[in-house]
Design an enzyme around this catalytic site. Sequence first.
Site, PDB file in Angstrom:
ATOM      1  N   LEU A  39       1.012  -1.226  -0.227  1.00 15.14           N
ATOM      2  CA  LEU A  39      -0.128   0.271   0.374  1.00 15.14           C
ATOM      3  C   LEU A  39       0.898   1.155  -0.344  1.00 15.14           C
ATOM      4  O   LEU A  39       0.494   2.420   0.203  1.00 15.14           O
ATOM      5  CB  LEU A  39      -0.599  -0.094   1.272  1.00 15.14           C
ATOM      6  N   CYS A  40       2.159   0.903  -0.180  1.00 14.20           N
ATOM      7  CA  CYS A  40       2.970   2.023  -0.308  1.00 14.20           C
ATOM      8  C   CYS A  40       2.776   3.210  -1.729  1.00 14.20           C
ATOM      9  O   CYS A  40       3.232   2.201  -2.257  1.00 14.20           O
ATOM     10  CB  CYS A  40       4.000   1.745   0.202  1.00 14.20           C
ATOM     11  N   HIS A  41       2.443   3.920  -1.539  1.00 13.97           N
ATOM     12  CA  HIS A  41       2.820   4.957  -3.108  1.00 13.97           C
ATOM     13  C   HIS A  41       4.127   4.751  -3.478  1.00 13.97           C
ATOM     14  O   HIS A  41       5.236   5.131  -3.104  1.00 13.97           O
ATOM     15  CB  HIS A  41       2.442   6.367  -2.954  1.00 13.97           C
TER      16      HIS A  41
ATOM     17  N   GLU B  83      10.327   5.037   2.675  1.00 10.40           N
ATOM     18  CA  GLU B  83      11.596   5.390   1.382  1.00 10.40           C
ATOM     19  C   GLU B  83      13.388   5.251   2.700  1.00 10.40           C
ATOM     20  O   GLU B  83      14.023   4.700   2.644  1.00 10.40           O
ATOM     21  CB  GLU B  83      11.615   5.546   0.554  1.00 10.40           C
TER      22      GLU B  83
ATOM     23  N   ASP C 121      24.866  -9.626   5.760  1.00  8.33           N
ATOM     24  CA  ASP C 121      25.616  -9.756   5.353  1.00  8.33           C
ATOM     25  C   ASP C 121      27.268 -10.338   4.725  1.00  8.33           C
ATOM     26  O   ASP C 121      27.915 -10.718   4.264  1.00  8.33           O
ATOM     27  CB  ASP C 121      24.552  -9.549   3.604  1.00  8.33           C
TER      28      ASP C 121
END
Length: 160
Positions: free
Chosen positions: A74-76, A113, A127
């Site tokens: 649901l993130c634009h 973001e 990692d």
Amino acid sequence: MEFTHFDNQGNAWMVDVSQKADTMREATASGSIFMSQECLKKVIQGDMKKGDVLGVARIAGIMGAKKTSELIPLCHILNLTKLTVDFEIIEEKNEIRASCTAKTTGKTGVEMEALTGVSAALLTIYDMCKAVDKTMVISNICLQHKSGGKSGEFFRPEQE
């Protein structure tokens, strides 16, 4: 408090921002990774077998921030105009602190973001270093600052 991502029946939906005005929006998020002294020394000296840890993590953070709408439901989708990822090494705590700043001019904010960017950067450090130290801990990921939009400016209160 009203939740904006649910309709009257409780179904998830993407918020309609079409009537909102475009404003300049900026957000900065930060987080830390803690590691052994040996591992941090290898990062600082550039001795990690997988290469330049912070250089690769910076690119991963930028890429992660650009992919936020693909990762967070649901993130634009945003037209990001600036993304930076920076690191601060705090040797006495065996800590690398990462920060990500995202910027756009648009109808919705860039907090997600910035948070995604800092998360991707820290996960990349993990990692690249896990062969040396599997006990690393990622923590304190949070929004530090945001500006723009209807809710205006936010600064995280100083933590002791």
